[in-house]
Design a protein around this motif. Structure first.
Motif, PDB file in Angstrom:
ATOM      1  N   ASP A 133       0.828  -1.199   0.000  1.00  0.00           N
ATOM      2  CA  ASP A 133       0.000   0.000   0.000  1.00  0.00           C
ATOM      3  C   ASP A 133       0.869   1.257   0.000  1.00  0.00           C
ATOM      4  N   VAL A 134       0.237   2.407  -0.105  1.00  0.00           N
ATOM      5  CA  VAL A 134       0.943   3.663  -0.360  1.00  0.00           C
ATOM      6  C   VAL A 134       1.889   4.060   0.767  1.00  0.00           C
ATOM      7  N   HIS A 135       1.694   3.510   1.960  1.00  0.00           N
ATOM      8  CA  HIS A 135       2.510   3.895   3.106  1.00  0.00           C
ATOM      9  C   HIS A 135       3.813   3.108   3.219  1.00  0.00           C
ATOM     10  N   LEU A 136       4.063   2.182   2.299  1.00  0.00           N
ATOM     11  CA  LEU A 136       5.221   1.291   2.406  1.00  0.00           C
ATOM     12  C   LEU A 136       6.193   1.482   1.243  1.00  0.00           C
ATOM     13  N   GLY A 137       6.395   2.724   0.833  1.00  0.00           N
ATOM     14  CA  GLY A 137       7.252   3.004  -0.313  1.00  0.00           C
ATOM     15  C   GLY A 137       8.704   2.589  -0.105  1.00  0.00           C
ATOM     16  N   THR A 138       9.259   2.864   1.075  1.00  0.00           N
ATOM     17  CA  THR A 138      10.655   2.483   1.322  1.00  0.00           C
ATOM     18  C   THR A 138      10.814   0.976   1.293  1.00  0.00           C
ATOM     19  N   LEU A 139       9.890   0.257   1.902  1.00  0.00           N
ATOM     20  CA  LEU A 139       9.933  -1.206   1.871  1.00  0.00           C
ATOM     21  C   LEU A 139       9.826  -1.709   0.439  1.00  0.00           C
ATOM     22  N   LEU A 170      -9.320 -10.125  -1.193  1.00  0.00           N
ATOM     23  CA  LEU A 170      -7.864 -10.271  -1.262  1.00  0.00           C
ATOM     24  C   LEU A 170      -7.460 -11.675  -1.699  1.00  0.00           C
ATOM     25  N   PHE A 171      -6.420 -11.747  -2.520  1.00  0.00           N
ATOM     26  CA  PHE A 171      -5.825 -13.054  -2.828  1.00  0.00           C
ATOM     27  C   PHE A 171      -5.129 -13.600  -1.589  1.00  0.00           C
ATOM     28  N   ALA A 172      -4.289 -12.789  -0.983  1.00  0.00           N
ATOM     29  CA  ALA A 172      -3.602 -13.109   0.269  1.00  0.00           C
ATOM     30  C   ALA A 172      -3.070 -11.798   0.833  1.00  0.00           C
ATOM     31  N   GLY A 173      -2.786 -11.777   2.121  1.00  0.00           N
ATOM     32  CA  GLY A 173      -2.299 -10.548   2.720  1.00  0.00           C
ATOM     33  C   GLY A 173      -1.448 -10.822   3.937  1.00  0.00           C
ATOM     34  N   ALA A 174      -0.782  -9.780   4.411  1.00  0.00           N
ATOM     35  CA  ALA A 174       0.046  -9.895   5.607  1.00  0.00           C
ATOM     36  C   ALA A 174       0.174  -8.532   6.258  1.00  0.00           C
ATOM     37  N   TYR A 175       0.110  -8.510   7.554  1.00  0.00           N
ATOM     38  CA  TYR A 175       0.288  -7.282   8.310  1.00  0.00           C
ATOM     39  C   TYR A 175       1.780  -6.997   8.475  1.00  0.00           C
ATOM     40  N   VAL A 176       2.178  -5.753   8.265  1.00  0.00           N
ATOM     41  CA  VAL A 176       3.562  -5.334   8.464  1.00  0.00           C
ATOM     42  C   VAL A 176       3.654  -4.772   9.881  1.00  0.00           C
ATOM     43  N   TYR A 177       4.386  -5.461  10.742  1.00  0.00           N
ATOM     44  CA  TYR A 177       4.312  -5.206  12.177  1.00  0.00           C
ATOM     45  C   TYR A 177       5.088  -3.981  12.634  1.00  0.00           C
ATOM     46  N   SER A 178       6.109  -3.590  11.921  1.00  0.00           N
ATOM     47  CA  SER A 178       6.948  -2.478  12.356  1.00  0.00           C
ATOM     48  C   SER A 178       6.773  -1.275  11.436  1.00  0.00           C
ATOM     49  N   ASP A 179       7.127  -0.093  11.947  1.00  0.00           N
ATOM     50  CA  ASP A 179       7.172   1.094  11.091  1.00  0.00           C
ATOM     51  C   ASP A 179       8.604   1.448  10.712  1.00  0.00           C
ATOM     52  N   ASN A 180       9.566   0.575  11.076  1.00  0.00           N
ATOM     53  CA  ASN A 180      10.969   0.770  10.736  1.00  0.00           C
ATOM     54  C   ASN A 180      11.302  -0.030   9.479  1.00  0.00           C
ATOM     55  N   PRO A 181      11.802   0.610   8.415  1.00  0.00           N
ATOM     56  CA  PRO A 181      12.042  -0.110   7.152  1.00  0.00           C
ATOM     57  C   PRO A 181      12.972  -1.309   7.275  1.00  0.00           C
ATOM     58  N   ASP A 182      14.021  -1.211   8.121  1.00  0.00           N
ATOM     59  CA  ASP A 182      14.923  -2.352   8.302  1.00  0.00           C
ATOM     60  C   ASP A 182      14.177  -3.535   8.897  1.00  0.00           C
ATOM     61  N   ASP A 227      11.177  -8.769   8.490  1.00  0.00           N
ATOM     62  CA  ASP A 227       9.926  -9.470   8.776  1.00  0.00           C
ATOM     63  C   ASP A 227       9.365 -10.136   7.527  1.00  0.00           C
ATOM     64  N   VAL A 228       9.309  -9.398   6.428  1.00  0.00           N
ATOM     65  CA  VAL A 228       8.753  -9.946   5.183  1.00  0.00           C
ATOM     66  C   VAL A 228       9.628 -11.067   4.641  1.00  0.00           C
ATOM     67  N   LEU A 229      10.939 -10.882   4.645  1.00  0.00           N
ATOM     68  CA  LEU A 229      11.828 -11.917   4.125  1.00  0.00           C
ATOM     69  C   LEU A 229      11.772 -13.170   4.990  1.00  0.00           C
ATOM     70  N   GLY A 230      11.683 -13.000   6.301  1.00  0.00           N
ATOM     71  CA  GLY A 230      11.589 -14.150   7.185  1.00  0.00           C
ATOM     72  C   GLY A 230      10.256 -14.862   7.084  1.00  0.00           C
ATOM     73  N   ARG A 231       9.193 -14.110   6.833  1.00  0.00           N
ATOM     74  CA  ARG A 231       7.855 -14.709   6.779  1.00  0.00           C
ATOM     75  C   ARG A 231       7.612 -15.469   5.495  1.00  0.00           C
ATOM     76  N   PHE A 232       8.058 -14.923   4.362  1.00  0.00           N
ATOM     77  CA  PHE A 232       7.710 -15.525   3.067  1.00  0.00           C
ATOM     78  C   PHE A 232       8.888 -16.185   2.352  1.00  0.00           C
ATOM     79  N   ALA A 233      10.100 -15.920   2.778  1.00  0.00           N
ATOM     80  CA  ALA A 233      11.301 -16.520   2.175  1.00  0.00           C
ATOM     81  C   ALA A 233      11.312 -16.423   0.654  1.00  0.00           C
ATOM     82  N   PRO A 234      11.133 -15.223   0.087  1.00  0.00           N
ATOM     83  CA  PRO A 234      11.198 -15.098  -1.374  1.00  0.00           C
ATOM     84  C   PRO A 234      12.622 -15.312  -1.869  1.00  0.00           C
TER      85      PRO A 234
END
Length: 246
Positions: A95-101, A148-160, A165-172
């Protein structure tokens, strides 16, 4: 809800979604006797995108299960790495609030769609379904949309922390330096002559190695910010795997 009472226990990582008074073990919870367990869990504040196993009196049940009076319900978080439905390739929509990520995920070669302008929750959910992308958001209401096809909550507001979190959760799969951070298009090697008309004179004099987006034609080189980008890539590859060669 003021029907049959159950005992509800949320996993520790899910308790942030619930009011403080409902974060203990075995919280008395009223139901209406007809709603599914999925509805009960959402009423407690937890988006179903964050829910893994559901146990009722120790037995695993689906979200469609209708709990009965006196039953003990345990709600667990998603297993990691999380698998997405069906055989769709792992792709994301932010979404629009996650540009840095979004830019960091593209830097690592992860297929990441993102709009610079707020296109609204219905449009985001529709695009997630149409393109079979996992929607990442910090908006709980958006993650509750049924289309939604699928979704996930982003738990932190810190880009690092968001990236880890995303890499650990989905292992792309990580293939750094292969996507345009501006538009998500694939990059190709470009010789200096072919992109010379797009460069400032100082850049043309100082650099010889270039890449260009095959979609928006943006040109990339190892400029002043490259060391910072290398750090982001190097740390991600070291922890989560991939190829770090720029």
């Amino acid at each position: 809800m003021n029907g049959p009472g159950i005992q509800l226990t949320l996993a520790p990582e899910l308790r942030l979604f619930a009011p403080p008074s409902r974060r203990a073990d075995r919280v008395p919870t009223a139901t209406d006797g007809a709603s599914s367990l999925g509805h009960v869990v959402e009423s407690a504040g937890v988006p179903l995108t964050e829910v893994g196993r559901l146990l009722v009196d120790g037995q695993e049940v689906p979200v469609s299960y209708v709990p009965a009076a006196g039953q003990c319900v345990e709600v667990f978080g998603v297993d990691r790495p999380q698998r997405i439905p069906g055989d769709a390739p792992l792709r994301f929509l932010l979404d629009v609030h996650l540009g840095t990520l979004a830019r960091r995920m593209r830097l690592l070669g992860v297929d990441t769609a993102y709009e610079n302008e707020d296109i609204g929750d219905p449009a985001l959910a529709t695009r997630s379904a149409a393109e079979r992308r996992v929607l990442l958001s910090r908006d709980r209401g958006l993650l509750r949309r049924r289309e939604l096809f699928a979704g996930a909550y982003v738990y932190s507001d810190n880009p690092d922390e968001q990236l880890r979190d995303v890499l650990g959760r989905f292992a792309p799969a990580l293939t750094p330096w292969t996507r345009c951070t501006a538009c998500n298009g694939p990059l190709r090697e470009a010789d200096k002559d072919s992109v010379g008309d797009r460069l400032e004179s100082g850049t043309h004099r100082s650099y010889d190695v270039f890449a260009q987006c095959t979609a928006c034609e943006r040109v990339y080189w190892r400029g002043a910010h490259h060391a910072r980008l290398e750090r982001i890539v190097g740390e991600a590859v070291e922890e989560f795997g991939g190829v770090a060669t720029p």
